[in-house]
Design a protein around this motif. Structure first.
Motif: not given
Length: 243
Positions: A79-89, A113-126
């Motif tokens: 439940a992130l305390p931010f409005a829609d599209g707040t972040f570029d990354r 994440l704003r439209p056109g924005g980027w996300v990096a997701v990392t998790v442990p490899n299987r």
């Protein structure tokens, strides 16, 4: 030690970045150095306090551009305390594997994440993670520990389902996988065992010196035993209807 490759995930001055589940703040500090406006969010008040202390020290020593901003805040990934599209990354490094309701977290990432924005997701490899789970129950069956092991394609497809588009992937930290296998063998909470202490010294030496031989070795081994999977995704631009 950065898991996200900032050459593949460009962060420039003024970029609004959320480090979700920031932990000790490794990615927050790099984004701050690059001039971004960073929010480092974590559920742990202790981690947030430590990140804020380091950010204050970095600012005092002039390690970031004058217009860079960064602050640690306590919050809930579901439940992130931010409005829609707040972040570029957005960076979510080694977070989702801890969350029983990981779909809710993915949905929140896409929302803020704003439209056109980027996300990096990392998790442990299987594969390296399965070895750890088979060697030690204590590795994952602790409060706040890992609750699942992801397949790369499964994770990608679930992130697509919340509205993100894949833009790249790689593996990271192959030299760290044997360290965790050793810890699982000798006792995951035993910091004083000679084998793990010696291997830890090697990892610290590698991180400080970054010699060519270990860099080449890790690059070759990453697709096989890389400790982490890294996915880069983009939120599509909003298409305006004609007229």
């Amino acid at each position: 030690m950065l898991t996200v490759d900032f050459d593949q995930f460009p962060v420039s001055a003024g970029c609004r970045l959320l480090d979700l589940g920031c932990g000790a703040g490794r990615h927050t500090f790099e984004a701050f150095r690059r001039g971004a406006e960073v929010i480092a969010l974590d559920h742990s008040a202790g981690e947030v306090a430590g990140v804020n202390a380091m950010l204050a020290a970095m600012a005092l020593e002039g390690q970031a551009p004058p217009k860079a901003k960064a602050a640690g805040v306590r919050g809930d990934a579901l439940a992130l305390p931010f409005a829609d599209g707040t972040f570029d990354r957005i960076i979510a490094a080694e977070v989702l594997e801890h969350l029983p309701a990981d779909t809710a977290a993915m949905t929140e990432i896409a929302r803020v994440l704003r439209p056109g924005g980027w996300v990096a997701v990392t998790v442990p490899n299987r594969f390296p993670e399965q070895v750890c789970w088979s060697l030690s129950t204590a590795y994952h069956s602790v409060e706040g520990g890992h609750v699942r092991i992801y397949r790369r394609d499964e994770l990608r497809d679930r992130l697509i389902a919340v509205g993100l588009e894949p833009a790249g992937t790689h593996f990271a930290h192959a030299l760290h996988a044997p360290y965790w296998w050793l810890r699982c063998l000798v006792g995951v909470h035993d910091d004083d065992h000679p084998a793990t202490r010696l291997y830890h010294r090697l990892l610290v030496w590698d991180m400080m010196r970054r010699p060519r031989i270990t860099r080449l070795a890790e690059r070759a081994l990453n697709p096989i035993i890389g400790k982490s999977i890294v996915l880069y995704l983009r939120k599509p631009e909003v298409t305006r209807a004609a007229g």
